[in-house]
Design an enzyme around this catalytic site. Structure first.
Site, short mmCIF file in Angstrom:
data_model
loop_
_atom_site.label_atom_id
_atom_site.label_comp_id
_atom_site.label_asym_id
_atom_site.label_seq_id
_atom_site.Cartn_x
_atom_site.Cartn_y
_atom_site.Cartn_z
N LYS A 100 -40.24 25.06 0.19
CA LYS A 100 -41.12 25.92 -0.64
C LYS A 100 -40.67 26.14 -2.01
O LYS A 100 -39.61 25.84 -2.31
CB LYS A 100 -41.15 27.21 0.16
N ARG A 108 -41.25 41.72 8.43
CA ARG A 108 -42.04 41.03 7.54
C ARG A 108 -43.07 40.50 7.95
O ARG A 108 -44.39 40.99 7.99
CB ARG A 108 -41.06 39.95 6.75
N HIS A 161 -37.14 34.70 12.49
CA HIS A 161 -36.20 34.49 11.17
C HIS A 161 -35.14 35.64 11.28
O HIS A 161 -35.65 37.07 11.40
CB HIS A 161 -37.13 34.54 9.89
N ARG A 192 -34.29 25.36 10.75
CA ARG A 192 -34.86 25.31 9.27
C ARG A 192 -33.92 25.43 8.17
O ARG A 192 -33.32 26.39 8.09
CB ARG A 192 -36.00 26.51 9.30
N TYR A 250 -31.07 38.65 -31.73
CA TYR A 250 -31.94 39.78 -31.58
C TYR A 250 -31.34 40.89 -31.46
O TYR A 250 -30.31 40.97 -30.47
CB TYR A 250 -33.03 39.78 -30.64
N CYS A 298 -32.27 34.19 -26.34
CA CYS A 298 -33.75 34.27 -26.78
C CYS A 298 -34.74 33.59 -25.94
O CYS A 298 -34.08 32.68 -24.88
CB CYS A 298 -33.89 33.42 -28.19
N ASP A 335 -36.19 30.39 -26.16
CA ASP A 335 -35.83 28.96 -26.09
C ASP A 335 -34.69 28.60 -26.84
O ASP A 335 -34.51 27.39 -27.07
CB ASP A 335 -36.97 28.30 -27.03
C1 LIG Z 1 -36.81 30.27 3.33
C2 LIG Z 1 -36.67 30.24 4.70
C3 LIG Z 1 -35.90 29.42 5.61
C4 LIG Z 1 -34.74 28.76 4.87
O1 LIG Z 1 -33.84 29.70 4.74
P1 LIG Z 1 -32.30 29.19 4.12
O2 LIG Z 1 -31.43 30.19 3.76
O3 LIG Z 1 -32.72 28.88 2.59
O4 LIG Z 1 -31.73 28.18 4.77
C5 LIG Z 1 -35.86 29.58 6.85
N1 LIG Z 1 -36.99 30.21 7.58
C6 LIG Z 1 -37.74 30.84 6.82
C7 LIG Z 1 -38.96 31.69 7.68
C8 LIG Z 1 -37.67 30.98 5.58
O5 LIG Z 1 -38.59 31.92 4.79
#
Ligand SMILES: *Cc1c(COP(=O)(O)O)cnc(C)c1O
Length: 381
Positions: free
Chosen positions: A39, A140, A170, A227, A272, A319, A321
């Site tokens: 992502k 969530r 998660h 994941r 600045y 700044c 850039d």
């Molecule tokens: C982003 C995400 C992950 C990956 O998590 P990491 O800590 O980067 O390994 C796994 N599962 C879900 C649902 C996530 O949103």
């Protein structure tokens, strides 16, 4: 190395990414599949090149994105493995999902109804594959692992054009020293899945709950699939996750070149707001990078870069850039010399974790915020 893009260049080490993936996989049972979480354009590293790198690895089941648009970028670039969308997908994307074999996370009844309707209107007999999101830890997305959640799962399993391919949760606290909470949530998830499967007389093919921190520290959270996000990119989930079990190699270097050098006397205000005033004759180098590239403004008067293996502290505000550094103690520095913003210079190293801490940000956030204006250079072999 960065000569092609002298202003600023992010060097992404694809060999390091592959070896980080291998070392996580070596920490799993051999049959456990992995999802590469890519992502936010692969945490800023580049989703398409990473998916191309991993497409031929047998143990990679597929990829996870945050949105249907991200998933379509992969499909448009020839990526064929399954793609799971981790968040809520709005109904305007459902036809695209079905056409492109992209799996939404489901947890709302109207999702089931609308997906069922879109799929049943098609001329082919294709089913929509979905993964049920279960909320054990984050509040969530996802159904709660209770009677209501079980009813939802029953409904999903009964839809004619929906195939429940996976079920996942998660963890909120898998990256801490004390893993009691994550392990408890894993047990809650596992019993909920068992209940759903028993009540409906099915085996949902893919149970998954582990992120990078859990891949490293919670062997009992492997289930069918894990994941992997942050660790694939060579970053640490947190300071508390042990790094001895899984070898993590940093995969990002950020380089620039000195745009200008000048000597100024004492009493000169820099950048600045004049927040830094020289207290002695000072040699100042201007670096052509700024918060417009995603380099945090909060590093003003705090951060540093490496030039010829020496630290050059930031003077005054960053700044949009450009920013200025003190090279008084690096007399060999001249215009066009390489500047290391993240990575190695001589025997000195600046890690993305260190920059995250110095800037009051977070390593994940810093990587995601590297602006598309920064060219990426992919290094392999
Ligand atoms: C982003 C995400 C992950 C990956 O998590 P990491 O800590 O980067 O390994 C796994 N599962 C879900 C649902 C996530 O949103």
């Amino acid at each position: 190395m960065a000569l092609k893009y002298p202003r600023v260049c992010a060097a992404v080490d694809l060999d390091a990414i592959l070896s980080n993936m291998h070392s996580m996989h070596d920490n799993l049972k051999p049959e456990t599949k992995m999802i590469a979480v890519i992502k936010t354009d692969g945490y800023g590293f580049g989703a398409v090149p990473i998916a191309k790198l991993l497409e031929s690895e047998d143990y990679i089941w597929g990829y996870a994105c945050a949105t249907c648009e991200e998933a379509m970028e992969l499909r448009d670039n020839g990526i064929r493995k399954p793609i799971l969308i981790l968040g809520y997908t709005f109904p305007f994307s459902y036809d695209t999902l079905i056409d492109n074999d992209i799996r939404p996370a489901v947890f709302r009844y109207d999702q089931l109804e609308q997906l069922e309707e879109r799929a049943s209107n098609r001329s082919d007999d294709r089913k929509v594959k979905v993964h049920i999101a279960v909320d054990t830890s984050m509040a969530r997305i996802g159904v709660r692992p209770n009677d209501d959640g079980a009813l939802f799962a029953k409904k999903a399993l009964s839809m004619k054009h929906i195939e429940v391919e996976g079920i996942f949760t998660h963890f909120a606290r898998a990256d801490e020293k004390d893993l009691t909470d994550a392990i408890e949530k894993k047990d809650i998830f596992a019993s909920f899945v068992e209940r759903v499967e028993k009540e409906n007389g099915v085996r949902i093919p893919l149970h998954h709950c582990a992120n990078s921190a859990s891949i490293i520290s919670i062997p009992q959270a492997q289930m069918d699939m894990v994941r992997a996000g942050v660790t694939m990119y060579g970053m640490k989930p947190s300071e508390d996750v042990p790094t001895d079990k899984v070898k993590i190699t940093p995969a990002l270097g950020l380089y620039s070149h000195i745009a200008y050098i000048k000597d100024v006397p004492a009493g000169v205000a820099v950048s600045y707001g004049g927040t830094y005033v020289t207290d002695k004759p000072t040699r100042i180098a201007t670096i052509p990078v700024g918060y417009g590239d995603g380099y945090p403004r909060s590093l003003s008067n705090k951060g540093y870069v490496l030039i010829h293996g020496h630290k050059a502290p930031i003077l005054g505000r960053v700044c949009m850039d450009q920013f200025m550094v003190d090279v008084s103690r690096i007399p060999e520095a001249v215009e066009n010399d390489e500047v290391t913003i993240i990575g190695w210079s001589g025997d000195q190293h600046i890690s993305i974790e260190e920059l995250g801490n110095l800037s009051g940000r977070f390593n994940y956030e810093l990587a995601c915020d590297l602006n598309p204006r920064i060219p990426r250079l992919y290094i392999k072999g």
